[in-house]
Design a protein around this motif. Structure first.
Motif, PDB file in Angstrom:
ATOM      1  N   ASN A  16       0.826  -1.216   0.000  1.00 33.01           N
ATOM      2  CA  ASN A  16       0.000   0.000   0.000  1.00 33.01           C
ATOM      3  C   ASN A  16       0.860   1.266   0.000  1.00 33.01           C
ATOM      4  N   ASN A  17       2.040   1.132  -0.593  1.00 34.31           N
ATOM      5  CA  ASN A  17       2.979   2.254  -0.555  1.00 34.31           C
ATOM      6  C   ASN A  17       4.089   1.977  -1.559  1.00 34.31           C
ATOM      7  N   ILE A  18       4.313   2.891  -2.482  1.00 29.26           N
ATOM      8  CA  ILE A  18       5.305   2.643  -3.527  1.00 29.26           C
ATOM      9  C   ILE A  18       6.732   2.706  -2.985  1.00 29.26           C
ATOM     10  N   ASN A  33       7.998   3.587 -10.225  1.00 29.93           N
ATOM     11  CA  ASN A  33       6.924   4.485 -10.633  1.00 29.93           C
ATOM     12  C   ASN A  33       6.809   4.551 -12.150  1.00 29.93           C
ATOM     13  N   GLN A  46      -6.044   4.195 -14.283  1.00 29.31           N
ATOM     14  CA  GLN A  46      -5.202   4.086 -13.092  1.00 29.31           C
ATOM     15  C   GLN A  46      -5.460   2.756 -12.370  1.00 29.31           C
ATOM     16  N   PHE A  48      -3.998   2.420  -9.140  1.00 29.24           N
ATOM     17  CA  PHE A  48      -3.924   2.777  -7.715  1.00 29.24           C
ATOM     18  C   PHE A  48      -4.456   4.179  -7.481  1.00 29.24           C
ATOM     19  N   ARG A  50      -3.635   7.155  -5.349  1.00 26.75           N
ATOM     20  CA  ARG A  50      -2.428   7.582  -4.635  1.00 26.75           C
ATOM     21  C   ARG A  50      -2.761   8.510  -3.470  1.00 26.75           C
ATOM     22  N   SER A  51      -2.094   8.279  -2.364  1.00 25.01           N
ATOM     23  CA  SER A  51      -2.066   9.244  -1.278  1.00 25.01           C
ATOM     24  C   SER A  51      -0.672   9.170  -0.679  1.00 25.01           C
ATOM     25  N   ASN A  54      -0.805   5.966   1.900  1.00 23.73           N
ATOM     26  CA  ASN A  54      -1.650   4.797   1.705  1.00 23.73           C
ATOM     27  C   ASN A  54      -2.154   4.736   0.268  1.00 23.73           C
ATOM     28  N   TRP A  55      -1.522   3.881  -0.515  1.00 23.30           N
ATOM     29  CA  TRP A  55      -1.994   3.637  -1.863  1.00 23.30           C
ATOM     30  C   TRP A  55      -2.978   2.470  -1.808  1.00 23.30           C
ATOM     31  N   HIS A  56      -4.090   2.572  -2.504  1.00 22.97           N
ATOM     32  CA  HIS A  56      -4.989   1.426  -2.563  1.00 22.97           C
ATOM     33  C   HIS A  56      -5.487   1.215  -3.987  1.00 22.97           C
TER      34      HIS A  56
END
Length: 303
Positions: A16-18, A33, A46, A48, A50-51, A54-56
């Motif tokens: 949940n995180n690049i 990326n 897309q 994911f 992105r935040s 927390n990527w979901h």
């Protein structure tokens, strides 16, 4: 299709995180990326949301990652089948073990396995039964070694290794201790109703052994005092051996020459030691051999 790209997307979804995913994959975040952007451009959507922390997965991302896992499983099964046909004793197994006794078992059987399959890489994952079952279903664990009862089985495959009796231990100072048996002798039966005023050490909630204990006391309509909750059957036994309280535990944890009196419980509870793997997946020769060695280990333990 680039199989590495499949692995990259799965890892981003798992973490949940690049940033964390790139660290686990040993590539730069920038490179990872770029792979993601290239794939999203190719798909036209897309994968994911992105935040910062927390990527979901988007709906499209969920479809892609699930398919990616299936494709990698097909690749692994295909390679394993071909290696077995041409007798190449190489490969990779992810093994699920229950905490505590799972690793004890593996330490005992791995030297035997290694002599025959020194080039098979093994990753160990220690997880409770229910979490192992989730990982097996998702294809993240090749073989899980579990202790469970019949009603706890999922739709995946199970190979029986042995049955193990669940017994009661009470301290020598207990008023009923003189009615109990010694380690290795036939054990007299007892009802937990006779211990409803006693204190017990029990496994933590959610564990198979705790479920068995709860079922027993419901059947007897008793509510003994819970003094201690633990994740360790060794701790259960030691609490009894030190004269602190009573406990219900697998018979393989019983020890000779200890200050413990043993009983068979009148419901005769048992649990099954089993190896589990994903339904419809291929079980390699190496995996089958590991299971056979584990079977020998458990049959010797419960004999």
């Amino acid at each position: 299709m680039d199989l590495k790209q499949l692995e990259y997307m799965i890892k981003i979804a798992e973490e949940n995180n690049i940033t964390k995913a790139s660290e686990k994959l040993f590539i730069t975040q920038s490179a990872l990326n770029q792979q993601l952007l290239k794939l999203e451009k190719e798909l036209g959507t897309q994968l994911f949301v992105r935040s910062r922390n927390n990527w979901h997965l988007t709906q499209a991302g969920k479809i892609y990652v699930e398919s990616a896992k299936n494709m990698l499983r097909i690749k692994k099964d295909t390679y394993n089948q071909i290696h077995d046909i041409i007798e190449i004793k190489e490969g990779h197994l992810v093994i699920g073990l229950t905490p505590e006794r799972g690793i004890e078992m593996f330490a005992a059987i791995y030297p035997i396995f290694y002599k025959k399959y020194p080039k098979v890489k093994i990753d160990l994952v220690e997880l409770p039964v229910k979490k192992q079952q989730v990982e097996i279903l998702q294809g993240n664990i090749d073989i899980g070694f579990l202790t469970l009862q019949e009603f706890q089985k999922t739709n995946d495959k199970y190979i029986h290794l042995c049955n193990e009796n669940i017994i009661l231990g009470v301290p020598y100072t207990h008023p009923l201790a003189h009615l109990g048996g010694r380690f290795g002798d036939p054990l007299p039966e007892i009802s937990l109703k006779l211990l409803e005023n006693d204190s017990f050490a029990v496994m933590q909630k959610g564990s198979t052994l705790r479920d068995i204990f709860n079922h027993l006391i419901i059947e007897e309509n008793v509510s003994p005092h819970i003094l201690l909750e633990t994740r360790s059957c060794h701790t259960l036994f030691e609490m009894v051996a030190q004269g602190i309280c009573c406990a219900v535990f697998p018979i393989t944890y019983a020890k000779p020459d200890s200050a413990v009196s043993y009983f068979s419980i009148n419901q005769h509870p048992v649990w099954e030691v089993a190896a589990s793997y994903k339904k419809d997946s291929y079980l390699s020769h190496a995996a089958k051999y590991l299971i056979s060695v584990a079977t020998d280990y458990w049959l010797e333990k419960v004999r």
